[in-house]
Design an enzyme around this catalytic site. Sequence first.
Site, PDB file in Angstrom:
ATOM      1  N   ASN A 181     -10.401   0.004   0.811  1.00  0.00           N
ATOM      2  CA  ASN A 181      -9.289   0.001   1.765  1.00  0.00           C
ATOM      3  C   ASN A 181      -9.756   0.258   3.193  1.00  0.00           C
ATOM      4  OD1 ASN A 181      -7.800  -0.117  -0.624  1.00  0.00           O
ATOM      5  ND2 ASN A 181      -6.279   1.350   0.082  1.00  0.00           N
ATOM      6  N   ASP A 217       0.826  -1.200   0.000  1.00  0.00           N
ATOM      7  CA  ASP A 217       0.000   0.000   0.000  1.00  0.00           C
ATOM      8  C   ASP A 217       0.868   1.261   0.000  1.00  0.00           C
ATOM      9  OD1 ASP A 217      -2.441   1.352   0.065  1.00  0.00           O
ATOM     10  OD2 ASP A 217      -2.551   1.345   2.257  1.00  0.00           O
ATOM     11  N   SER A 231     -12.466   3.595   6.396  1.00  0.00           N
ATOM     12  CA  SER A 231     -12.833   3.516   7.812  1.00  0.00           C
ATOM     13  C   SER A 231     -13.659   4.735   8.213  1.00  0.00           C
ATOM     14  CB  SER A 231     -11.569   3.446   8.683  1.00  0.00           C
ATOM     15  OG  SER A 231     -10.790   2.318   8.370  1.00  0.00           O
ATOM     16  N   HIS A 262      -7.758   9.575   4.813  1.00  0.00           N
ATOM     17  CA  HIS A 262      -7.206   8.564   5.713  1.00  0.00           C
ATOM     18  C   HIS A 262      -7.403   9.005   7.155  1.00  0.00           C
ATOM     19  CE1 HIS A 262      -4.391   7.649   2.141  1.00  0.00           C
ATOM     20  NE2 HIS A 262      -5.286   6.684   2.216  1.00  0.00           N
ATOM     21  N   GLY A 263      -7.509   8.024   8.049  1.00  0.00           N
ATOM     22  CA  GLY A 263      -7.653   8.353   9.455  1.00  0.00           C
ATOM     23  C   GLY A 263      -9.105   8.330   9.906  1.00  0.00           C
ATOM     24  N   HIS A 316     -10.178   4.633  -1.055  1.00  0.00           N
ATOM     25  CA  HIS A 316      -9.313   4.811   0.109  1.00  0.00           C
ATOM     26  C   HIS A 316     -10.076   5.535   1.210  1.00  0.00           C
ATOM     27  CE1 HIS A 316      -5.111   4.232  -1.867  1.00  0.00           C
ATOM     28  NE2 HIS A 316      -6.038   3.552  -2.528  1.00  0.00           N
ATOM     29  N   THR A 324      -7.416   2.196   9.288  1.00  0.00           N
ATOM     30  CA  THR A 324      -7.647   2.788  10.606  1.00  0.00           C
ATOM     31  C   THR A 324      -8.563   1.924  11.458  1.00  0.00           C
ATOM     32  OG1 THR A 324      -7.316   5.004   9.700  1.00  0.00           O
ATOM     33  CG2 THR A 324      -8.484   4.851  11.803  1.00  0.00           C
TER      34      THR A 324
END
Length: 286
Positions: free
Chosen positions: A229, A82, A210, A179-180, A207, A232
């Site tokens: 994906n 990744d 989460s 992300h996060g 992406h 997190t």
Amino acid sequence: MPVVSLQEIVGRAFDERYGVPAINIVNDLTLEAVLAGVVEARSPLIVQTSVKTVKSIGSEVLFGMWTTMTKNIDVPVTLHLDHCPERAVISECLERGWNSVLFDASTLDVAENQRQTVEVVAEARRYGAGVEGEIEAIKGVEDGIGSDTESKRQSLETAVTFIEKTGVDVFAPSIGNAHGVYSHTPELDFQRVTDLVAATSTPIALHGGSGMTDAQFADLISRGCAKVNISTALKIEFMKSSLAYLRGAEERDKWDPPSLFADVRQHVVDLATGLAASFGSAGKAW
């Protein structure tokens, strides 16, 4: 079922419009647990490793864990590197046996990103491996890679040209994802996924999964997001379940590491089976 290519796993999901969980593992426990989860769910799986995980464990040990744990697996699985901006790490993992890589050159201008991605695709093909590409940095830092600032979103024409010129197998666009941990439900550009798929017939990687809602997942998967994906969510599950068990152990004054590992493992197994059900990949093993 032997380990299969990213192209085969994502291609089937794209054609049938379900999403395959692409889960970032952090150690041997999480690797074994996500594999056990998808076997239980009868789902395909993309196991992802960050550059940080590769460097902390070592590619030889990590790939040895992978080959041992997947030796007799009976659902389709594949191993993916990744978000990797380092060409040397990409070469190392391809030589070792990774099935695919995400060459993350999103901090470069599009022309240079495209030039280098063409080279990475050619290198990967020598190993029969797949490549995921992106031209916009997804907001958020993950395992030391990324930025807290969302990059400029490129035009549809620019994205289509990149996909066609590079020959990437999967494309990861910026659609308002991050992300996060989201502070609120993200506002996503669903139409961009539809437009990219209509123009290129290329599977899309989602992406920053989460924290998205089930409705958002279902909508995006129906439009062509075949690779979803999750990083997190696994980290949170792994660490919070560990913390909860250790607090209980302290109260009981009972210190038994194998019991800790078993408890945390079950939480990760349940996460993997739940993701397969949410993304429509449960029961899709072949």
